[in-house]
Design an enzyme around this catalytic site. Structure first.
Site, PDB file in Angstrom:
ATOM      1  N   CYS A  15      98.618 -49.687 -28.518  1.00 44.76           N
ATOM      2  CA  CYS A  15      99.242 -51.010 -28.394  1.00 44.76           C
ATOM      3  C   CYS A  15      99.795 -51.271 -26.997  1.00 44.76           C
ATOM      4  CB  CYS A  15     100.355 -51.156 -29.425  1.00 44.76           C
ATOM      5  SG  CYS A  15      99.926 -50.481 -31.029  1.00 44.76           S
ATOM      6  N   LYS A  47     106.309 -60.115 -33.649  1.00 43.92           N
ATOM      7  CA  LYS A  47     106.586 -60.513 -35.025  1.00 43.92           C
ATOM      8  C   LYS A  47     106.053 -61.902 -35.345  1.00 43.92           C
ATOM      9  CE  LYS A  47     108.256 -60.405 -39.089  1.00 43.92           C
ATOM     10  NZ  LYS A  47     107.153 -61.316 -39.397  1.00 43.92           N
ATOM     11  N   HIS A  73      99.975 -59.729 -32.976  1.00 41.34           N
ATOM     12  CA  HIS A  73      99.821 -58.530 -32.136  1.00 41.34           C
ATOM     13  C   HIS A  73      98.341 -58.171 -31.975  1.00 41.34           C
ATOM     14  CE1 HIS A  73     100.526 -54.734 -30.315  1.00 41.34           C
ATOM     15  NE2 HIS A  73     100.747 -54.005 -31.379  1.00 41.34           N
ATOM     16  N   CYS A 105     107.478 -56.370 -40.467  1.00 40.63           N
ATOM     17  CA  CYS A 105     106.238 -55.935 -39.806  1.00 40.63           C
ATOM     18  C   CYS A 105     105.579 -57.089 -39.060  1.00 40.63           C
ATOM     19  CB  CYS A 105     105.259 -55.404 -40.846  1.00 40.63           C
ATOM     20  SG  CYS A 105     105.986 -54.235 -42.013  1.00 40.63           S
TER      21      CYS A 105
END
Ligand SMILES: [Zn+2]
Lengths: 152, 384
Positions: free
Chosen positions: B83, B328, B332, B206
């Site tokens: 990431c 959030k 992502h 998440c």
């Protein structure tokens, strides 16, 4: 034989593959560097301190305490049939930590950080393949061990 | 040492982009960044592509992106650290420029997360951790951060409500960001009622997968000053790692790689945490933002829960954090995220963020984490 270790095996080979044989025999093994004495769990063949590739297995008592945990509802492939399940990280007597499942002797209330537990080697009963793993149980839980380690 | 400046920034729409291939997403962000810089392709010497290969059908994605942007025969290369791939691309572009090898480099972070079947995604999710000793027990990405959350609650009394307050803040600002996946406010009550994922986390703890791309154009000091009158300087590039296995970490209440990367970036840029007015931090899960406040020195270790509860990370507080919505709310797309963070800081430091503008933002940072803190990159940006 390392393919025995875990519900799903991702790496069926390792220089410490005999870990799985010991686990099937009821023994939880870390490693000890023959050159400098560095001891670690999980075991590793190659010493991170002195870079020696000579090691022996070292038995751990499996006594320890709950370091952290989580109850997993959203499971990955290969684990959906057992979800939800609780993963417990156990801090071992003798150093090192492992990931284990919550055993049947522990209630939901027992799963608290700092609580003493016993890590117990297990053989998966379902299916024909040999699968070995371990669970976190009440302190004092006993299990069968093979008479003597037959591997180095 | 001479400086490296950002002279152009572009950002596409994040979301379920079933209308576009990965190279088409990259093109959107690249075109915006080139227009923003006011330059033609001839000025570019090279590109760095950030993407995580295992999500794409196309193997070796840098090649198809480079062709579609019509950048052949310039050199390109891919950076991958999960990431944090986008920040790794920025770091290697910075290195290429500082070495004198290249003068002007395009950094393109791009990712299609929705190209795979759900089953394939779930299989990948099961191999996030260390696969020899951990994944074999069914550990998951949210599960790891959940185990950090349990420790944080145990050691410091942090509450799940405080964690979800991070999500409430990030959705509050994401509602104002047209590039965000979720452009809507949420309430703490609604967040608490969401489906459990991995205790203590529920769905609203998440971030969500998304497709998307972002682009920066970086140049050496001389070229940057010649081309642009709104340069934002990348003055601190800090990076560090921590063990793959979280079992071998000294503690599970912070990311040692983040602390170390921040220390290096602050030192290089000649700033301290108190100078930072706006920050983009890696809120893949709510507790990660709370740990970021602490690891970056915005507050002391253990005070992160109170930091959000007291709204010190809102605009008007001490450091405005994730005012583009964060992972959030924005989504992502893992290869694009680090570049997206840098885009927001560049716009903030230029004063171009509209309703989300942080007043007097002169120094900002990005905090981009790969995996479960195995890799962290902290970049400090400054306005002239
Ligand atoms: Zn040694």
């Amino acid at each position: 034989m390392f393919s025995w270790f875990g519900k799903v095996s991702f790496v069926p080979y390792s220089k410490v593959a005999d870990f799985a044989v010991h686990l099937k025999d009821g023994r939880l093994m870390g490693s000890l560097c023959k050159k400098c004495g560095y001891q670690t769990f999980p075991p590793r063949a190659d010493c991170p301190e002195c870079m020696s590739p000579d090691f022996s297995f070292q038995e751990y008592s499996g006594r320890g305490e709950i370091y952290t945990f989580t109850r997993t509802t959203a499971a990955p492939v290969g684990f959906d049939d057992i979800a939800p399940y609780t993963i417990i990280v156990v801090e071992l007597e003798g150093g090192g930590r492992l990931v284990a499942w919550q055993g049947e002797s522990l209630t939901e209330d027992d799963v608290r950080i700092g609580r003493p537990v016993q890590v117990v080697p297990r053989v998966w009963e379902k299916g024909e393949e040999i699968k070995v793993y371990y669970t976190a149980e009440q302190p004092g839980t006993t299990w069968n061990k093979a008479p003597a380690p037959h591997l180095g | 040492m001479s400086r490296v400046g950002v002279i152009g920034a572009g950002h596409g729409k994040f979301g379920r982009r079933s209308d576009a291939t990965v190279q088409e997403l990259a093109f959107e962000a690249f075109r915006m960044a080139m227009e923003d810089a006011g330059i033609e392709r001839e000025v570019l010497d090279a590109s760095v592509i950030a993407a995580v290969p295992e999500y794409h059908k196309q193997r070796s994605v840098a090649g198809v992106v480079q062709e579609y942007l019509n950048l052949n025969p310039r050199p390109t290369w891919l950076t991958e650290v999960a990431c944090a791939s986008g920040s790794a691309a920025i770091r290697t572009a910075w290195m290429a420029i500082q070495s004198g090898l290249h003068d002007v480099v395009a950094v393109i972070g791009c990712q299609k997360m929705t190209e795979m079947e759900t089953a394939e995604i779930l299989a990948l999710m099961g191999r996030v951790g260390e696969v020899q000793w951990e994944s074999i027990f069914g550990t998951t990405f949210p599960g790891y951060y959940a185990m950090f959350a349990q420790r944080h609650m145990h050691e410091f009394g942090t509450t799940h409500e405080q964690m979800l307050a991070v999500g409430v803040k990030n959705h509050h600002y994401g509602a104002l960001n047209p590039n965000a996946l979720f452009q809507k406010e949420i309430t703490l009550e609604k967040a608490l009622e969401s489906e459990p994922v991995s205790s203590p986390f529920c769905v609203y703890d998440c971030c969500a997968n998304a497709d998307g791309a972002a682009c920066l154009i970086l140049a050496n000091e001389e070229k940057a000053r010649a081309i642009s009158d709104k340069v934002v300087w990348l003055d601190g590039v800090g990076a560090a790692t921590a063990s793959m296995s979280v079992l071998r970490r000294p503690n599970l209440v912070g990311l040692p790689s983040a602390e170390e990367a921040a220390r290096r970036a602050y030192q290089m840029a000649g700033v301290t945490a108190r100078d930072i007015k706006v920050a983009e931090v890696h809120d893949c899960f709510t507790v990660a933002e709370i740990m970021a406040y602490e690891d970056l020195g915005f507050c002391r270790k253990g005070e992160g829960g109170r930091y959000i509860a007291e709204r010190r990370s809102y605009i008007g507080g001490e450091v405005a954090v994730n005012v583009d919505g964060g992972l959030k709310s924005k989504g992502h797309p893992i290869g694009a995220t680090g570049v997206s963070m840098a885009y927001e800081i560049v716009k903030q430091l230029r004063g171009e963020s509209g309703k989300r503008q942080v007043p007097n933002a002169g120094v900002g940072l990005t905090h981009n984490v790969g995996g479960i803190g195995q890799y962290t990159f902290v970049h400090v940006f400054k306005r002239d």
